[in-house]
Design a protein around this motif. Sequence first.
Motif, PDB file in Angstrom:
ATOM      1  N   GLY A   1       7.693   2.355  -5.572  1.00  8.96           N
ATOM      2  CA  GLY A   1       6.703   1.205  -5.844  1.00  8.96           C
ATOM      3  C   GLY A   1       5.244   1.862  -6.566  1.00  8.96           C
ATOM      4  N   LEU A   2       5.239   3.423  -6.567  1.00 11.08           N
ATOM      5  CA  LEU A   2       4.048   4.017  -7.078  1.00 11.08           C
ATOM      6  C   LEU A   2       4.531   4.365  -8.489  1.00 11.08           C
ATOM      7  N   GLY A   3       5.850   4.055  -8.868  1.00 11.83           N
ATOM      8  CA  GLY A   3       6.354   4.238 -10.415  1.00 11.83           C
ATOM      9  C   GLY A   3       6.704   5.625 -10.541  1.00 11.83           C
ATOM     10  N   ARG A   4       7.057   6.235  -9.519  1.00  9.30           N
ATOM     11  CA  ARG A   4       7.424   7.600  -9.522  1.00  9.30           C
ATOM     12  C   ARG A   4       8.814   8.169  -9.081  1.00  9.30           C
ATOM     13  N   PRO A   5       9.985   7.639  -9.940  1.00  9.84           N
ATOM     14  CA  PRO A   5      11.206   7.655  -9.537  1.00  9.84           C
ATOM     15  C   PRO A   5      11.832   8.907  -9.340  1.00  9.84           C
ATOM     16  N   ALA A   6      11.419   9.659 -10.202  1.00  6.77           N
ATOM     17  CA  ALA A   6      11.790  11.397 -10.187  1.00  6.77           C
ATOM     18  C   ALA A   6      11.529  11.962  -8.686  1.00  6.77           C
TER      19      ALA A   6
ATOM     20  N   ALA B   1       9.671   6.489   2.334  1.00  2.63           N
ATOM     21  CA  ALA B   1       8.934   7.510   1.371  1.00  2.63           C
ATOM     22  C   ALA B   1       9.713   7.049  -0.147  1.00  2.63           C
ATOM     23  N   MET B   2      10.861   6.973  -0.262  1.00  2.00           N
ATOM     24  CA  MET B   2      11.831   6.665  -1.523  1.00  2.00           C
ATOM     25  C   MET B   2      11.115   5.488  -2.209  1.00  2.00           C
ATOM     26  N   SER B   3      11.266   4.240  -1.251  1.00  2.93           N
ATOM     27  CA  SER B   3      10.656   2.959  -1.802  1.00  2.93           C
ATOM     28  C   SER B   3       9.203   3.218  -2.035  1.00  2.93           C
ATOM     29  N   ALA B   4       8.584   3.878  -1.292  1.00  5.00           N
ATOM     30  CA  ALA B   4       6.833   3.981  -1.830  1.00  5.00           C
ATOM     31  C   ALA B   4       6.771   4.995  -3.151  1.00  5.00           C
TER      32      ALA B   4
ATOM     33  N   ARG C   1       0.915  -1.120   0.183  1.00  4.80           N
ATOM     34  CA  ARG C   1      -0.016  -0.140  -0.212  1.00  4.80           C
ATOM     35  C   ARG C   1       1.014   1.123  -0.037  1.00  4.80           C
ATOM     36  N   PHE C   2       1.141   1.505  -1.272  1.00  4.84           N
ATOM     37  CA  PHE C   2       2.407   2.708  -1.556  1.00  4.84           C
ATOM     38  C   PHE C   2       2.007   4.011  -1.110  1.00  4.84           C
ATOM     39  N   ASN C   3       0.640   4.236  -1.319  1.00  4.49           N
ATOM     40  CA  ASN C   3       0.202   5.577  -1.209  1.00  4.49           C
ATOM     41  C   ASN C   3       0.063   5.947   0.402  1.00  4.49           C
ATOM     42  N   GLU C   4      -0.290   4.896   1.288  1.00  2.79           N
ATOM     43  CA  GLU C   4      -0.495   4.938   2.641  1.00  2.79           C
ATOM     44  C   GLU C   4       0.945   5.065   3.189  1.00  2.79           C
ATOM     45  N   ALA C   5       1.856   4.178   2.702  1.00  2.00           N
ATOM     46  CA  ALA C   5       3.335   4.231   3.257  1.00  2.00           C
ATOM     47  C   ALA C   5       3.834   5.697   2.913  1.00  2.00           C
ATOM     48  N   LEU C   6       3.524   6.278   1.878  1.00  2.00           N
ATOM     49  CA  LEU C   6       3.926   7.431   1.793  1.00  2.00           C
ATOM     50  C   LEU C   6       3.538   8.545   2.520  1.00  2.00           C
TER      51      LEU C   6
END
Length: 190
Positions: A149-154, A143-146, A118-123
Amino acid sequence: ARKNLQATVSYLRQSLRKAGLEGDVVQRVPGGFCLNAEFPFWCDLRELRQAHRQAGSCAETGDRVGALKHYRRLFQTYKGPFLEECYMEWALQVRSEVEDLVLEASLELAREAMEQGRFNEALECSRVASKLDSCLEEAASLAMSAYLGLGRPAAAVRLFEAHKRALSLEFDAFPSIDLERLNQQAKLSL
């Protein structure tokens, strides 16, 4: 001072009556005033402390689900710094205590959310932790891992750079090797 106190108590009573509260919330006692102990009231500080105690009790007995439930209640109750504009010693101590409780709950919830994908919650949880302590490596890592996980490397790279600046300004230090690895992983994903 006595006249000002009595005027303030009178104003408080009137305001509470206008808000629809029945009964006398503020009572006169020998030596001053106090809240009526029989009047039900909700206090966020009491709720935060109680949720933390209950989470700790659950964690001690190995009830991870129960602990997370109480950490979630603590996290949702927190709305910002305790008496933000008050700089009296007692308020600063309580503010620091509350921030420690929320930081612990945020990290526990972020770890659990990452494990569950649950990447949004983790973020969200890791952002709160980072806001409370901008130099906390674990919060930045979660936060970086989240973001990854959300496909937002930038966004992960931007967060790494902000964390790196905060560490440099605060401690004249550099990010850990693990955080550098996450940054490289994010850059490779761009």
